[in-house]
Motif scaffolding. Sequence first.
Motif, PDB file in Angstrom:
ATOM      1  N   ARG A 104       1.470   4.291  -3.022  1.00 56.96           N
ATOM      2  CA  ARG A 104       1.166   5.713  -2.788  1.00 56.96           C
ATOM      3  C   ARG A 104       2.206   6.634  -3.425  1.00 56.96           C
ATOM      4  N   GLU A 120       0.818  -1.207   0.000  1.00 59.61           N
ATOM      5  CA  GLU A 120       0.000   0.000   0.000  1.00 59.61           C
ATOM      6  C   GLU A 120       0.859   1.267   0.000  1.00 59.61           C
ATOM      7  N   TYR A 121       1.875   1.311   0.870  1.00 56.82           N
ATOM      8  CA  TYR A 121       2.739   2.488   0.942  1.00 56.82           C
ATOM      9  C   TYR A 121       3.565   2.636  -0.337  1.00 56.82           C
TER      10      TYR A 121
END
Length: 369
Positions: A74, A70-71
Amino acid sequence: MLPSDLKAHRMEIRTSLLTGGPRMTKVDAKALVEAMLFAAGRPISVEEMSGISGLDARDVLDAAESLLREYASRGGGIEVRAIEGSFVMQVRGDLAQAVTMIAPRELDSSVIRTLAVIAYRQPITQSELARIRGNKCYEHVRILERMGLISASKKGRTRELRTTRGFAEYFGLQSESPEFLREMIARKRDMIGITPIYESLARRLGIDYVVVNPYRPGDGDAARLREIRLLVASPGYAERIREHYSGELVEIGTSTFSKLKEGVERLALQLKDVAGAEALIGEIDSVLMEYRAMARGLGPVRPLTPIAREIALDMHLDIGENGVTAAADYTGAEADIIIPTHQEGQIDIIERIKQRYDAMLEGLRQRRR
């Protein structure tokens, strides 16, 4: 959020996780793992997160891996990384250098010095590290292991220490290879140069050093002499050394225990955080007292060379024209006692002087038989 606020916020979350208060509502595993990574501020293992939170280790791992993806998607300034069975939330690697100056400092300067020795000399045994940095290094090692900056493996009765990938990540370095780290540390640190006979002295004092020949320097020596800020050398060679070196020079005599002690005290004043200075000075005093006790009543001596006279005076021997003759081996003088001066460069600095005092005492005992 300012660095000071960030540190306080992390402490708040860490306290909450460890104590269970304030009362927590139901949260999903991913949110809890994210909070633990943020609060830790260091690599933290799946097992540790599971123990703190009560979550199943499999759930912790799934959540951490989900956060990692997820990071990464981003493209922000913070990332989650997997490091040798642990996970860490940190500033993105390519941005680390830009924010170094405002990042909170979590390592004490003495711990940083211990870490630098490990990084520069790795693999290094914990026993050798203790000789260099003193017994305080054991606590430093525990701190550095908890932070995931070093790893330890069993080697005989001691442990062998190395830096981890987390070390490079923590300091925003491009590579984790020992060669790269040695080069980086050599560039950053204040290097101390020593001539070969002082290598054991440097290890006893916990000084990070490079061995150099300042008398007839080769290409490698010439380069190192330009980098070092202080040089430790024998007395009487300053004029020759100044042909090749213009920095600070500390001359330390090794002819007697008293001269060695004076030199160690002088060097300790020049440097900060000299871990072994107090212990070494205490050892020199103790050994010298023993030799003075053994020498009681064995004189007189008639020294034929300066070093023989210095040793006799240091042991409080009587000196007289009717005494046993003593001379250094390098002179070729005929004497009852020959003092060894051409010893192996690798011999311990204390043992070097002991051999000379032993030669004086043995010669006097033989004359009394």
